[in-house]
Scaffold this motif. Sequence first.
Motif, short mmCIF file in Angstrom:
data_model
loop_
_atom_site.label_atom_id
_atom_site.label_comp_id
_atom_site.label_asym_id
_atom_site.label_seq_id
_atom_site.Cartn_x
_atom_site.Cartn_y
_atom_site.Cartn_z
N ASN A 465 -34.40 -31.73 6.96
CA ASN A 465 -33.99 -30.73 7.94
C ASN A 465 -34.82 -29.48 7.68
OD1 ASN A 465 -32.76 -28.66 9.40
ND2 ASN A 465 -30.72 -29.55 9.19
N LEU A 466 -35.84 -29.26 8.51
CA LEU A 466 -36.80 -28.19 8.26
C LEU A 466 -36.17 -26.81 8.38
CD1 LEU A 466 -39.99 -29.54 10.05
CD2 LEU A 466 -39.35 -29.72 7.65
N ALA A 467 -35.10 -26.68 9.12
CA ALA A 467 -34.44 -25.38 9.23
C ALA A 467 -33.88 -24.94 7.89
CB ALA A 467 -33.34 -25.43 10.28
N LYS A 468 -33.43 -25.90 7.10
CA LYS A 468 -32.85 -25.60 5.79
C LYS A 468 -33.80 -25.90 4.64
CE LYS A 468 -28.16 -26.65 7.42
NZ LYS A 468 -26.95 -27.50 7.23
N ASP A 469 -34.80 -26.72 4.91
CA ASP A 469 -35.68 -27.23 3.86
C ASP A 469 -37.12 -27.32 4.37
OD1 ASP A 469 -36.68 -28.52 1.59
OD2 ASP A 469 -35.96 -30.50 2.21
N PRO A 470 -37.77 -26.18 4.60
CA PRO A 470 -39.12 -26.20 5.18
C PRO A 470 -40.16 -26.87 4.29
CG PRO A 470 -38.54 -24.00 4.42
CD PRO A 470 -37.29 -24.81 4.36
N ASP A 471 -39.89 -26.97 2.98
CA ASP A 471 -40.85 -27.59 2.07
C ASP A 471 -40.69 -29.11 1.99
OD1 ASP A 471 -41.97 -25.15 1.47
OD2 ASP A 471 -40.72 -24.83 -0.31
#
Length: 531
Positions: A465-471
């Motif tokens: 989930n890139l909103a919470k975990d962009p890496d």
Amino acid sequence: MKPSTRRRFLRNSAAAAGLSATGRTEEDQIETNGWSTMKKSAARVLLAALLLVPLAPLHAAEKPPQKPNILFIIADDASPHFGQSHGCSWVKTPNIDRLARNGVVFDNAYTPTAKCAPSRAAILTGRNPWQLEEAGNHVPYFPVKFKAFSEVLNEAGITVAKQGKVWGPGSAVTADGKERSFGFRQTADGKKNPGIGFAEMLKKRTAGAPFFYWFGSPNPHRGYKPDSGIQAGKKIGDIARVPGFWPDNETVRKDMLDYAVEMEAFDAEVGELLQVLDASGEASNTLVIVTSDNGMPFPRSKGHTYDISTRLPLIACWPAGIAKPGRRATEFVSFIDFAPTFLELLNVDGAKAGMSPITGRSFASLLRAEPDPSRSSVILGRERNDVLARPGTPAGLGYPSRAIREGDWFYIHNFAPDRWPCGNPELGLRDTDASPTKTLIDQLGQDDRFWQMSFGKRPPEELFNLAKDPDCINNLANVAEHAAKRTALRATLFDELKRQDDPRVLGKGDVFDNYRSPSEEKHSAKKQKAK
């Protein structure tokens, strides 16, 4: 930094304020010519003041010209670190920032694969790498059957020229065995100033006819001069955040600053090209595209299938043709969309000219500020990157994966989780470029979490989930509450890949592993000669 661009980043000040069609004035010439006309301290004060001057808005014509000129500027191994336009405080790119203020920034632009040869093949053909046979691999033989948009434009009478790399590494020849130019005429060598070749093309082209000019920068490709960032006056504390998959220490930060210097050299090249364009009087009707071929040359980035690998900077500036300049577009754009966009704008039919069916879609409507809700996802993947990284076939096995980005969700399917994603450790992890960061992480050993994130084997499925975990660190693929999302994304991905006749999902993926490579065959010839 390459010798020819060692100090070019000092000329970034050429993009101050005051506008021509691309945002330049005669005052800019002072700074473009270097710092010799004024004391450096005074110049910095002047630059800071000029940057605060409001920029006059540019409004697109009600009916954009049917055939614009196109200046395509592509970096080599750059992630979205384009200064102010991309919220990066530790890289200064005033020329690119000016284009962004007077154009469109595409926040969700993706290459379908994060390695230069297959990424550039996708740009040229409008087809995904898995639709390009050998050209889906890195360092391949480029199939003659796949015609490039640039060859079609050239046949249509449009001036098509270039400086620097268009495609490669690999071998591309015509049906009669001659070196393939992809329709581009090579301009003068302008290593000290890329504007030289561009100016030559403008002088020799047919007056009033549109042109397509490709500038392939060598920056920020490695190698870097060690500590060049520190020597340029940067500080390790300038970097706002180190991605969570690398150690946050002096070695990594210095490596990132060296990369920043190369990025700034690229921006200076952009400025030199814009200076020539403005002087030509063609700027108003020229679509300037600035982008990159794949992510930054660091572990877990270049060559991989994560967001840092595949999401790339993309800025378009066209004073006579872009509506509502200074905006950002959030629709998803793939690099396979370049070819159909250029063909549409120049009113050339690629299919009639012999191009294989194009998978991409023109994003010309986004230049006109027309929302496109259908652009809600993008498909990505990889096959074999560097050759001889994994034993098993003459050129080595690849690391096959496919992925989909939809909204904030990023799903990856790894078809061979038993393989090493960066190549076998005993062979030097060849699928990751040599760098201080790579050396540091490798020395930590396989039990270290940073080693595992950069080089370790990966599960069959990954979900982020890139909103919470962009890496892309926290894999949610096996979390029960996200099972439905994982299943839905997998189904969407595989349905689309089947529609595109992807050999990998049709059970014929071994073909990519068995394709030969000129690099491997050259290596084999040397071994035979040694015997």
